[in-house]
Design a protein around this motif. Structure first.
Motif, PDB file in Angstrom:
ATOM      1  N   GLU A   6       0.863  -1.103  -0.013  1.00 49.57           N
ATOM      2  CA  GLU A   6      -0.039   0.006  -0.031  1.00 49.57           C
ATOM      3  C   GLU A   6       0.757   1.126   0.183  1.00 49.57           C
ATOM      4  O   GLU A   6       0.435   2.099  -0.634  1.00 49.57           O
ATOM      5  CB  GLU A   6      -0.951  -0.067   1.309  1.00 49.57           C
ATOM      6  CG  GLU A   6      -1.930   1.013   1.044  1.00 49.57           C
ATOM      7  CD  GLU A   6      -2.978   1.035   2.267  1.00 49.57           C
ATOM      8  OE1 GLU A   6      -2.945  -0.045   2.870  1.00 49.57           O
ATOM      9  OE2 GLU A   6      -3.436   2.197   2.399  1.00 49.57           O
ATOM     10  N   ALA A   7       1.855   1.303   0.855  1.00 50.26           N
ATOM     11  CA  ALA A   7       2.603   2.440   0.608  1.00 50.26           C
ATOM     12  C   ALA A   7       3.391   2.567  -0.555  1.00 50.26           C
ATOM     13  O   ALA A   7       3.516   4.045  -1.044  1.00 50.26           O
ATOM     14  CB  ALA A   7       3.939   2.183   2.041  1.00 50.26           C
ATOM     15  N   GLY A  10       0.745   3.974  -2.739  1.00 48.18           N
ATOM     16  CA  GLY A  10       0.640   5.398  -2.373  1.00 48.18           C
ATOM     17  C   GLY A  10       1.570   6.523  -2.840  1.00 48.18           C
ATOM     18  O   GLY A  10       1.406   7.323  -3.280  1.00 48.18           O
ATOM     19  N   ILE A  11       2.903   5.935  -2.588  1.00 46.63           N
ATOM     20  CA  ILE A  11       4.135   6.854  -3.109  1.00 46.63           C
ATOM     21  C   ILE A  11       3.981   7.068  -4.605  1.00 46.63           C
ATOM     22  O   ILE A  11       3.870   8.113  -5.213  1.00 46.63           O
ATOM     23  CB  ILE A  11       5.315   6.326  -2.605  1.00 46.63           C
ATOM     24  CG1 ILE A  11       5.297   6.573  -1.086  1.00 46.63           C
ATOM     25  CG2 ILE A  11       6.485   7.160  -3.470  1.00 46.63           C
ATOM     26  CD1 ILE A  11       6.708   6.131  -0.543  1.00 46.63           C
ATOM     27  N   PHE A  13       1.177   6.833  -6.357  1.00 49.92           N
ATOM     28  CA  PHE A  13       0.051   7.878  -6.637  1.00 49.92           C
ATOM     29  C   PHE A  13       0.284   9.263  -6.504  1.00 49.92           C
ATOM     30  O   PHE A  13       0.038  10.184  -7.114  1.00 49.92           O
ATOM     31  CB  PHE A  13      -1.325   7.397  -5.696  1.00 49.92           C
ATOM     32  CG  PHE A  13      -2.201   6.405  -6.370  1.00 49.92           C
ATOM     33  CD1 PHE A  13      -1.525   5.270  -7.005  1.00 49.92           C
ATOM     34  CD2 PHE A  13      -3.385   6.510  -6.462  1.00 49.92           C
ATOM     35  CE1 PHE A  13      -2.443   4.484  -7.668  1.00 49.92           C
ATOM     36  CE2 PHE A  13      -4.139   5.749  -7.297  1.00 49.92           C
ATOM     37  CZ  PHE A  13      -3.760   4.597  -7.600  1.00 49.92           C
ATOM     38  N   ALA A  14       1.143   9.499  -5.320  1.00 54.45           N
ATOM     39  CA  ALA A  14       1.631  10.840  -4.974  1.00 54.45           C
ATOM     40  C   ALA A  14       2.802  11.398  -5.972  1.00 54.45           C
ATOM     41  O   ALA A  14       3.137  12.510  -5.785  1.00 54.45           O
ATOM     42  CB  ALA A  14       1.912  10.680  -3.541  1.00 54.45           C
TER      43      ALA A  14
ATOM     44  N   SER C 104      -4.193   9.559  -3.010  1.00 58.91           N
ATOM     45  CA  SER C 104      -2.963   8.991  -2.249  1.00 58.91           C
ATOM     46  C   SER C 104      -2.944   9.643  -0.763  1.00 58.91           C
ATOM     47  O   SER C 104      -2.863   8.899   0.197  1.00 58.91           O
ATOM     48  CB  SER C 104      -1.608   9.415  -2.784  1.00 58.91           C
ATOM     49  OG  SER C 104      -0.683   8.805  -1.968  1.00 58.91           O
ATOM     50  N   ARG C 107      -6.662   8.486   1.079  1.00 59.05           N
ATOM     51  CA  ARG C 107      -6.754   7.078   1.250  1.00 59.05           C
ATOM     52  C   ARG C 107      -5.503   6.046   1.453  1.00 59.05           C
ATOM     53  O   ARG C 107      -5.762   5.003   1.866  1.00 59.05           O
ATOM     54  CB  ARG C 107      -7.897   6.709   0.115  1.00 59.05           C
ATOM     55  CG  ARG C 107      -9.133   7.114   0.099  1.00 59.05           C
ATOM     56  CD  ARG C 107      -9.571   6.556   1.264  1.00 59.05           C
ATOM     57  NE  ARG C 107     -10.928   7.158   1.727  1.00 59.05           N
ATOM     58  CZ  ARG C 107     -12.025   6.850   1.348  1.00 59.05           C
ATOM     59  NH1 ARG C 107     -12.236   6.139   0.065  1.00 59.05           N
ATOM     60  NH2 ARG C 107     -13.266   7.464   1.606  1.00 59.05           N
ATOM     61  N   LEU C 108      -4.454   6.409   0.880  1.00 59.01           N
ATOM     62  CA  LEU C 108      -3.432   5.529   1.064  1.00 59.01           C
ATOM     63  C   LEU C 108      -2.416   5.724   2.258  1.00 59.01           C
ATOM     64  O   LEU C 108      -2.320   6.783   2.268  1.00 59.01           O
ATOM     65  CB  LEU C 108      -2.662   5.188  -0.289  1.00 59.01           C
ATOM     66  CG  LEU C 108      -3.800   5.137  -1.473  1.00 59.01           C
ATOM     67  CD1 LEU C 108      -3.015   5.400  -2.609  1.00 59.01           C
ATOM     68  CD2 LEU C 108      -3.997   3.684  -1.175  1.00 59.01           C
ATOM     69  N   LYS C 109      -2.146   4.860   2.917  1.00 56.60           N
ATOM     70  CA  LYS C 109      -1.074   5.080   4.193  1.00 56.60           C
ATOM     71  C   LYS C 109       0.168   4.713   3.710  1.00 56.60           C
ATOM     72  O   LYS C 109       0.637   3.750   3.167  1.00 56.60           O
ATOM     73  CB  LYS C 109      -1.602   4.232   5.109  1.00 56.60           C
ATOM     74  CG  LYS C 109      -2.778   4.452   5.926  1.00 56.60           C
ATOM     75  CD  LYS C 109      -3.117   3.799   7.110  1.00 56.60           C
ATOM     76  CE  LYS C 109      -4.457   3.845   7.484  1.00 56.60           C
ATOM     77  NZ  LYS C 109      -5.450   3.172   6.768  1.00 56.60           N
ATOM     78  N   TRP C 110       1.074   5.782   3.865  1.00 47.42           N
ATOM     79  CA  TRP C 110       2.239   5.820   3.618  1.00 47.42           C
ATOM     80  C   TRP C 110       3.181   6.564   4.483  1.00 47.42           C
ATOM     81  O   TRP C 110       2.677   7.510   5.023  1.00 47.42           O
ATOM     82  CB  TRP C 110       2.953   5.857   2.106  1.00 47.42           C
ATOM     83  CG  TRP C 110       2.119   7.097   1.458  1.00 47.42           C
ATOM     84  CD1 TRP C 110       0.993   7.019   0.969  1.00 47.42           C
ATOM     85  CD2 TRP C 110       2.613   8.486   1.194  1.00 47.42           C
ATOM     86  NE1 TRP C 110       0.707   8.222   0.254  1.00 47.42           N
ATOM     87  CE2 TRP C 110       1.846   9.145   0.475  1.00 47.42           C
ATOM     88  CE3 TRP C 110       4.189   8.883   1.674  1.00 47.42           C
ATOM     89  CZ2 TRP C 110       2.085  10.523   0.229  1.00 47.42           C
ATOM     90  CZ3 TRP C 110       4.270  10.241   1.165  1.00 47.42           C
ATOM     91  CH2 TRP C 110       3.116  10.933   0.214  1.00 47.42           C
TER      92      TRP C 110
END
Lengths: 292, 439, 285
Positions: A6-7, A10-11, A13-14, C104, C107-110
């Motif tokens: 997920e991390a 997430g990164i 996507f960001a 991100s 909703r997303l965890k980082w």
């Protein structure tokens, strides 16, 4: 899905923003800080000169004047714009016929390109054959020469900015629509009048939005450029409409003093930061946050 | 991904690619394969632009190696500098004379000395007052496109008969003041109906008042904007401001129409006299041909008769930005513009005098401006002057304009305003010398 | 007074105030319209003339083709094309990039996510002029000065304000919906595009409209980066009309102005409901 994946997603996507942040914000900020300590013309490489630029700024009367003008403009334009925008938003939040038409009407000015706005208003405010003055003369008021008189020129710009408060207005409008009707009903049961409802329900409920808009308005006011650039070349009359960004622009692109321009930018940044922090501090007690 | 998303994404990318294609092709300049394309940016549009276009067309027809692409650019000075910095400058840029010092100090221009010498262009070819300003710090940075000299334009029908000819019009500033008092009409409530002379109209050469009183803005390496002559000139400006009243002047002037329209204050009879360039005659021909007028040299202070016959000289110039792709070909075009017949055609087209030492009788006789010989004489007068040759020329001009406005508005005394300008310019000049000239 | 009467009175009063204020707000526009159809001789009269002696609709074609002979192309149409190109690119870029990034953040965890988000918010305070010089140098180094790229490429990398707006909105979407999709075996991208994006339409509309207007009206960017008049955008092009030609043809300039703002007015009129809804639901708080 496990955490690590997920991390990673997430990164990923960001990523656009991480890159954008680095390339279009972080790098320019650091570079401009560096440039502000250099002698840098547009065509030659920067050369380190220490704090010379800042020293020069302290004694630069035109810079001080442009700073004064900008703050004057800010102090005039932000409150007027906020009151105007909130007032209009409240009016436009009523359910009367043709509201879409009215909303469009009041939002219209924010749609006009700055340059068109400038040209248009050069005309409205013309001392002799201007629209405004002919109306004032009809009302037997001896009108000032808006654009030629240094003491009125800035007010001309403040009035124009108030006229263009539509952007803030729609945000207020949206916030008003978010205020639960039940609160008003409760207040009405208590016998509250319009003003009391505004004071006790509306304003507290939209206070975070007010803070947001005031901050945005301040940042915008500190950067005022296009309309004065078009309406008052060189900040005429007698530099009374010469602002921060005008001076920064002229130094960077007319006099090729990029380093000096960067120093101006940094002073501007510090002022923005200070004003923001002060506003946040002051607003702390008055802004009502919904806890959800 | 759903088909919809894929379709959406595809569409977006297609739109992007399409937009990009159109966008980029509009940027890349249409070139002619068989010839070297010289890109030429010029500030003029309208009739003046058309005259230059004729010259460009004539050049393109005259040979088959070079094709000059003529583009009209608004804000040509800053755009040229930006394009030069961006590494893609035009080959020829038409800017203003007073900018070449800063541009050449910044390393933005190509030195034309060698090319000019090889093609037979030198001091003998031009009027001294136009050639000298092009040379700066040992280099030649521009060639003239069209020059101008400036004179006082007088409305024959708005001044008393005793003044109504070039011979009898006052020769001195004091005489001009006298004329102004006689001619100006101010109504009881202070409204100006007619001004004999207004220093703030058209307001284009605020730096030049001191020189008209025999002053200098720079003396070698020293800024001298607050010299006694400059102060004297601004005191004279203050006298007019006091007589008319700052508020009244502002209100009066805000009703002035544009200089290229029949509402122009001179043509519409709001001012009886106006200091303006040689081109004014051409504009009058176009917008209000029945205007009765004549031109005389601007008056001199009565205690300085040695200044008689002075004028400020200005020029539109052609330059080759540094980094231009085809400097040789660009110069060839510029050389073509300098040919006597071409230059005279262009200057007459613009309603201006010629910068060349040799002027044909044909030019004088066919010129649109009936006072062209006066303007030619002013250009050749040793008393005439040009903008100061210094890299901070723009700043000097800006500061003088601000000082002028302050004096004209009655906010500062002339001495105060000019002392402030001097202080500021000294600081700017010091920094400029350190940072740009590495002194 | 009965309740109904009071309500009627209130409605009338509201209309009255709206009309009076509306007239003040609209006066300059009516003036633009009136001038746009005037003969040139009536544009600068004192006192101003509201109703022209003749309606000159030919001002519009004249405004569009103004100066086209000298320039060799029709300036207003070229400016319009350039503006549309840049605007389309910016809107596409802003919507796509900000949505992904905001998702991100929402909703997303980082690791470092919340700190980075706080920093992102803080960057809203940085005035553009501070970045102007180095950004110019950057694009200069890339050889992009004089092209449209400096105007649209940054849009593809997101912007703090829009990220913030969308993140707030995404937070309001019940997480059960996306969880359900994930349990069904959908990937993160799939969940995002098929569950979140459709629900976020109002908020995305807001981003699109804000970007659209910001780009359409941008002046400083084109002023710095565009050098050739052929590449000018409308806001820069309008200025070219005004300063270049000594005698500004006010009636033509105003006709051109009207043409420039017309698309914006139409878009806003039809989109205003979704637009305001979008702002309301995303909640700037």
């Amino acid at each position: 899905m496990n955490r690590r994946r997920e991390a990673r997603v997430g990164i990923l996507f960001a990523l656009p923003w991480i890159l954008g942040f680095g390339i279009f914000l972080l790098y320019p900020i650091l570079a401009s800080l560096y440039y502000s300590f250099t002698n840098y013309s547009i065509l030659r490489a920067p050369k380190w000169i220490g704090v010379s630029n800042y020293q020069e700024l302290v004694g630069d009367k035109v810079f001080i004047q442009s700073m004064g003008n900008t703050l004057y403009y800010l102090i005039g334009a932000v409150p007027l714009g906020s009151v105007g925008a909130i007032g209009l938003a409240m009016l436009l939040n009523t359910k009367v016929k043709g509201i879409a038409f009215y909303r469009t009407l009041f939002y219209l000015p924010s749609l006009v390109p700055m340059v068109a706005l400038g040209t248009l208003f050069m005309w409205v405010f013309n001392g002799d054959y201007g629209l405004l003055n002919s109306v004032l003369r009809e009302m037997h008021i001896s009108p000032p020469n808006w654009m030629g008189d240094p003491s009125w020129a800035k007010w001309t710009l403040i009035m124009i900015s108030t006229w263009g408060c539509g952007q803030a207005m729609v945000i207020y409008l949206a916030a008003l629509q978010d205020v639960p009707v039940s609160l008003y009903e409760a207040a009405e049961l208590d016998g509250a009048r319009l003003w009391q409802k505004t004071r006790n329900v509306t304003l507290p409920m939209i206070s975070p939005v007010i803070l947001f808009n005031v901050l945005m308005g301040m940042i915008g006011a500190l950067q005022v450029f296009a309309v004065p650039y078009v309406m008052f070349p060189g900040g005429a009359p007698a530099r009374s409409t010469y602002f921060f960004t005008s001076y920064l622009y002229d130094n960077a692109f007319q006099y090729q003093r990029m380093g000096y321009a960067s120093a101006i930018g940094w002073v501007m940044f510090v002022i923005t930061l200070t004003l923001t922090l002060i506003s946040l501090k002051v607003s702390d007690r008055h802004v009502h946050y919904e806890r959800s | 991904m759903s088909p919809k998303t894929i379709a959406g994404l595809t569409l977006t990318f297609a739109a992007m690619a399409g937009a990009l294609y159109i966008g980029e092709t509009s940027v890349s300049r249409s070139a002619r394969q068989d010839r070297v394309t010289v890109v030429y940016w010029e500030k003029w549009t309208g009739a003046e632009g058309e005259e230059m276009r004729k010259v460009v067309d004539a050049f393109n027809r005259s040979q088959d190696r070079i094709f000059v692409q003529y583009l009209s650019i608004s804000g040509v000075d800053q755009k040229t500098m930006l394009a030069t910095a961006g590494g893609n400058p035009p080959d020829v840029a038409g800017i203003w004379l007073d900018q070449i010092y800063q541009f050449s100090d910044a390393g933005a221009l190509t030195d034309l000395t060698q090319m000019a010498k090889e093609s037979g262009l030198g001091p003998d070819y031009y009027i001294k007052g136009y050639w000298d300003p092009l040379n700066y710090r040992g280099g030649l940075w521009a060639l003239p496109s069209t020059p101008a000299s400036i004179a006082l334009h007088v409305r024959t029908d708005l001044v008393p008969a005793k003044y109504a000819s070039p011979e009898t019009f006052p020769k001195t500033i004091e005489g001009l003041d006298e004329m102004n008092k006689e001619v100006s009409k101010i109504s009881k409530d202070g409204t100006i109906e007619l001004a004999g002379f207004l220093p703030s109209n058209p307001g284009w050469w605020n730096w030049a008042w001191g020189p008209y009183f025999g002053g200098q803005l720079i003396d070698g390496d020293k800024i001298t904007v607050n010299s006694p002559e400059n102060i004297r000139a601004f005191e004279w400006v203050a006298k007019y401001a006091k007589m008319f009243g700052p508020k009244e002047m502002q209100s009066f002037q805000s009703g002035f129409g544009n200089f290229s329209s029949p509402q122009d204050p001179f043509m519409s009879g709001k001012v009886a006299t106006e200091l303006n360039g040689v081109w004014k005659g051409g504009y009058i021909n176009v917008y209000k041909p029945d205007t009765k007028w004549f031109a005389v040299p601007f008056p001199y202070p009565s205690d300085r008769p040695d200044l008689a016959g002075h004028s400020n000289l200005s020029q539109d110039v052609l330059t080759i930005p540094r980094g231009a792709k085809h400097p040789k070909e660009a110069f060839e075009f510029m050389r073509f513009v300098q040919r006597q017949d071409i230059m005279e055609g262009l200057c007459n087209g613009h309603g201006k005098n010629s910068p060349l030492a040799q002027v044909s009788e044909h030019f004088f006789q066919n010129h649109k401006n009936k006072y062209i010989r006066l303007f030619d004489a002013l250009a050749r007068s040793p008393k005439s002057f040009s903008p100061p040759k210094i890299g901070i020329n723009q700043q000097i001009s800006n500061e003088m304009t601000v000082a002028f406005q302050e004096v004209n508005n009655g906010d500062k005394t002339p001495k105060q305003a000019l002392d402030d300008a001097e202080t500021r310019l000294n600081a700017l000049w010091k920094t400029y010398q350190e940072q740009v000239l590495n002194k | 007074m009965t309740n109904t009467q009071r309500r009627t009175l209130q409605t009338i009063l509201t209309h009255f105030v709206l009309i009076v204020l509306g007239l003040i707000f609209a006066a300059p526009f009516l003036w633009v319209i009136s001038t746009a159809v005037k003969p040139i001789g009536e544009t600068m009269t004192s006192p101003p003339k509201w109703i022209p002696s003749e309606i000159k609709l030919s001002n519009f074609p004249d405004a569009i083709t103004y100066n086209s002979k000298e320039l060799g192309y029709i300036p207003l149409l070229v400016y319009a094309r350039n503006t549309i190109v840049v605007t389309i690119l910016c809107v596409c870029g802003a919507v796509a990039s900000n949505a992904i990034v905001a998702y991100s953040f929402a909703r997303l965890k980082w690791r470092g996510r919340d700190t980075f988000f706080a920093i992102t918010l803080a960057t809203m305070m940085i005035p553009f002029p501070v970045l102007m010089v180095p950004t110019f140098s950057l694009f200069k180094a890339l050889g992009w000065v004089g092209t449209f790229r400096p105007l649209w490429v940054p849009a593809f990398f997101g912007g703090a304000f829009n990220i913030f707006l969308l993140r707030q909105f995404f937070k309001t979407i019940p997480s059960e919906l996306s969880e359900a999709a994930k349990i069904d075996g959908a990937s993160e991208i799939r969940t995002f595009t098929s569950v979140v994006v459709p629900l976020a339409r109002p908020a995305l509309t807001v981003v699109a409209i804000f970007t659209f207007m910001g780009t359409w009206n941008d002046f400083l960017g084109p002023l710095i980066y565009l050098v050739d008049q052929k590449t000018f955008t409308l806001s820069l092009g309008l200025q070219a009309y005004q300063t270049q030609h000594g005698g500004t043809p006010w009636n033509l300039l105003m006709a051109a102005t009207l043409l420039v703002i017309l698309p914006l007015v139409i878009v806003f009129f039809f989109a205003q409901k979704v637009f305001i809804q979008g702002i309301a639901t995303s909640g700037i708080k």
